[in-house]
Design a protein around this motif. Sequence first.
Motif, PDB file in Angstrom:
ATOM      1  N   ALA A 133       0.816  -1.220   0.000  1.00 21.32           N
ATOM      2  CA  ALA A 133       0.000   0.000   0.000  1.00 21.32           C
ATOM      3  C   ALA A 133       0.845   1.262   0.000  1.00 21.32           C
ATOM      4  CB  ALA A 133      -0.923  -0.007   1.211  1.00 21.32           C
ATOM      5  N   GLY A 134       2.051   1.147   0.486  1.00 24.74           N
ATOM      6  CA  GLY A 134       2.882   2.338   0.658  1.00 24.74           C
ATOM      7  C   GLY A 134       2.657   2.903   2.041  1.00 24.74           C
ATOM      8  N   LYS A 135       3.711   2.979   2.809  1.00 27.33           N
ATOM      9  CA  LYS A 135       3.602   3.366   4.208  1.00 27.33           C
ATOM     10  C   LYS A 135       2.941   4.733   4.349  1.00 27.33           C
ATOM     11  CE  LYS A 135       6.201   3.172   8.514  1.00 27.33           C
ATOM     12  NZ  LYS A 135       7.498   2.899   9.151  1.00 27.33           N
ATOM     13  N   GLY A 136       1.924   4.808   5.196  1.00 31.50           N
ATOM     14  CA  GLY A 136       1.225   6.062   5.440  1.00 31.50           C
ATOM     15  C   GLY A 136      -0.043   6.235   4.639  1.00 31.50           C
ATOM     16  N   ASN A 137      -0.215   5.475   3.570  1.00 32.85           N
ATOM     17  CA  ASN A 137      -1.461   5.556   2.801  1.00 32.85           C
ATOM     18  C   ASN A 137      -2.589   4.874   3.580  1.00 32.85           C
ATOM     19  OD1 ASN A 137      -0.411   6.921   0.539  1.00 32.85           O
ATOM     20  ND2 ASN A 137       0.396   5.005  -0.289  1.00 32.85           N
ATOM     21  N   PRO A 138      -3.790   5.461   3.589  1.00 32.19           N
ATOM     22  CA  PRO A 138      -4.883   4.894   4.392  1.00 32.19           C
ATOM     23  C   PRO A 138      -5.343   3.544   3.861  1.00 32.19           C
ATOM     24  CG  PRO A 138      -5.666   6.714   3.032  1.00 32.19           C
ATOM     25  CD  PRO A 138      -4.191   6.713   2.901  1.00 32.19           C
ATOM     26  N   ILE A 139      -5.419   2.563   4.749  1.00 27.39           N
ATOM     27  CA  ILE A 139      -5.841   1.219   4.364  1.00 27.39           C
ATOM     28  C   ILE A 139      -6.730   0.625   5.445  1.00 27.39           C
ATOM     29  CG2 ILE A 139      -3.812   0.754   2.927  1.00 27.39           C
ATOM     30  CD1 ILE A 139      -2.677  -0.911   5.221  1.00 27.39           C
ATOM     31  N   VAL A 140      -7.532  -0.335   5.058  1.00 30.88           N
ATOM     32  CA  VAL A 140      -8.318  -1.157   5.977  1.00 30.88           C
ATOM     33  C   VAL A 140      -7.914  -2.609   5.756  1.00 30.88           C
ATOM     34  CG1 VAL A 140     -10.606  -1.937   6.673  1.00 30.88           C
ATOM     35  CG2 VAL A 140     -10.263   0.452   5.981  1.00 30.88           C
ATOM     36  N   ILE A 141      -7.530  -3.283   6.814  1.00 25.76           N
ATOM     37  CA  ILE A 141      -7.175  -4.701   6.750  1.00 25.76           C
ATOM     38  C   ILE A 141      -8.284  -5.484   7.428  1.00 25.76           C
ATOM     39  CG2 ILE A 141      -5.486  -6.451   7.422  1.00 25.76           C
ATOM     40  CD1 ILE A 141      -3.347  -4.272   7.394  1.00 25.76           C
ATOM     41  N   LYS A 142      -8.914  -6.385   6.682  1.00 26.68           N
ATOM     42  CA  LYS A 142     -10.077  -7.100   7.190  1.00 26.68           C
ATOM     43  C   LYS A 142      -9.789  -8.589   7.399  1.00 26.68           C
ATOM     44  CE  LYS A 142     -13.926  -4.220   5.621  1.00 26.68           C
ATOM     45  NZ  LYS A 142     -15.239  -4.221   4.938  1.00 26.68           N
ATOM     46  N   PHE A 143     -10.220  -9.087   8.552  1.00 27.26           N
ATOM     47  CA  PHE A 143     -10.260 -10.519   8.803  1.00 27.26           C
ATOM     48  C   PHE A 143     -11.561 -11.080   8.241  1.00 27.26           C
ATOM     49  CE2 PHE A 143      -7.384  -9.084  12.056  1.00 27.26           C
ATOM     50  CZ  PHE A 143      -6.585 -10.165  12.400  1.00 27.26           C
ATOM     51  N   LYS A 144     -11.542 -12.320   7.856  1.00 26.24           N
ATOM     52  CA  LYS A 144     -12.782 -13.046   7.660  1.00 26.24           C
ATOM     53  C   LYS A 144     -13.230 -13.533   9.033  1.00 26.24           C
ATOM     54  CE  LYS A 144     -14.924 -16.897   5.175  1.00 26.24           C
ATOM     55  NZ  LYS A 144     -14.707 -18.039   4.225  1.00 26.24           N
ATOM     56  N   LYS A 145     -14.502 -13.335   9.370  1.00 24.34           N
ATOM     57  CA  LYS A 145     -14.980 -13.655  10.708  1.00 24.34           C
ATOM     58  C   LYS A 145     -14.728 -15.127  11.033  1.00 24.34           C
ATOM     59  CE  LYS A 145     -18.959 -13.416  13.802  1.00 24.34           C
ATOM     60  NZ  LYS A 145     -20.387 -13.057  13.964  1.00 24.34           N
ATOM     61  N   GLY A 146     -14.186 -15.347  12.229  1.00 31.76           N
ATOM     62  CA  GLY A 146     -13.907 -16.701  12.679  1.00 31.76           C
ATOM     63  C   GLY A 146     -12.898 -16.683  13.801  1.00 31.76           C
TER      64      GLY A 146
END
Length: 600
Positions: A52-65
Amino acid sequence: MSVVMIAFISFQAQANSTPKVYDLTKYGINPNTGKNSSATLNQAIQKIVTEAGKGNPIVIKFKKGRYDFHEEGAQKRTYYISNHDQDNPKTVGITLENLSNITIDGQGSDLIFHGRMLPLALVENQNLSLKNLHIDFEQPQICQVKILENDTQAGTITYQTAPWVTYTIKDSTFYNTGEGWEMKPTSGIAFEEKTKHIVYNTSDIAVGTAHVAEISKGIIKAFKWKNSKLIPGTVVAMRSWHRPNPGIFVHKGKDTRLENVSVHYSEGMGLLAQLTENIYLEKFNVSLRGKNDPRYFTAQADATHFSGCKGVIISNNGRYENMMDDAINIHGTYLKITQKLDNKTVIAKYMHEQSYGFDWGYATDSVQFIQSKTMELWDNKNSIQSIEVIRRKDSDPIQDFKIVFTKPLDDYIDPTKLDIGIENLTWTPKVEFKGNTVRNNRARGALFSTPQKTVVENNLFDHTSGTAILLCGDSNGWYETGTCRDITIKNNKFINALTNMFQFTNAVISIYPEIPDLKNQQKYFHSGIKIENNYFETFDKPILYAKSVDGITFNNNTIKTNKEYPAFHWNKKEILFERVINANIKNNTIDGKPFVYPAN
């Protein structure tokens, strides 16, 4: 502008930048496999950040479990964590360091840890959000047992371990065991079987771990355990005093948000934040897993704890229950002056064994001085020109500082004549604690020690066991700062606090700075305290205790008495003051009648 609005604007600025969403399953992180995620998850997060490039806004999602984390493959870190055991290195499940503009979304996932670990470390991050996660351990170090038989004449008790508990008996001594650890419980907290309230008038109890025998699998007889209050059916959380790791550790963060995150067990605080600017908790819980949870305990110590933070601390709509200490504790740390080198320079030291190893202040920070025995603040404030760590080698923990101040020190700042503490005023936060439930916990409810504006509103304090709200301050033992100057406690509900006696528990609301030499105190420690429109339901007398206060209001409060427990507290007054001036007490009722203070 309220502190909530300030925090909202800060986090909204982050949200307005559209983040890129990353799915952890695409990086090989899948739920419900039973595999050890300690190494693979950290590697996946680092890979995503690089892409993503450090500092760029991101969302990291788990799959529920469910995701499991073991000590093998976990990262090792040297972290000195306030109010915890200073043993290193720490074994860390998930390490997020030096990141910015990141949201970790668990989507309701369970992160299950094994052994003795620090589950999440959030270190030197900016604009980091954590949400929709459950943090728990497969086998807690607290050992839960149920009393089956109690022969008070013989002094024997037979108990049954909870189904998840494993143990060993060596030389007639009971040890609780788990993955990579073994420990002998040394004290306990007793809970009512049906309500999960702490048993009335028991406090910390001795536990039957010596002189025991196994009757059958999971059934233990203690031949020298005598306690008539432990009737059959009582559940005892047998524990030690160790607190190696919190559930979540936040260090030197800025703009940290935890939303819909639950810690169900940790061997220390549920959350410990230090040297952090702006932290926002929305529906953050240190809690059981609902009414049918077979456990009776959560954290080994405080649910949340904030040491040396600034900006704002906001805790809204949380649930803090069945922990072994307070729901929230906010404070700084006094350094003790050990030497005065010249009229601008001192050597000062962290004093408590669980509160050292990290920065205390920085150049330009504002400070003030306190006479420890009388807890009197000197009027002349100062600021730091330079601060230098003093230690023999770089690997030694931070304990001593050489501090140069911008202005000359007064002659009475003399550690050869007085015990003198230094408080860092820059690292003190504004606080909001609203809409929270605190219940069935050991010790106390909420502790606030900050001179900044503090609002405690619309909370439920239900069977907090000890004092529901404590305003403290101590430059002699824990060395936890400091004075409250502007605190409002309003529209809260208090139900049957003070069923047990713990430290500083002189009333439902206890304003209790630790002052060894009160008789020689000339000034007042706390001020600007407003207690209004609260509802107190209680079986005993003491509602408000205050010591060393200049300016306190207790107005429009409702007190209702009940007979749910026998009155037992030594304090037989609804309101008891020691060295209090400028008190305003009016329009309060008790059982529907006007409450008159002082009583005729």
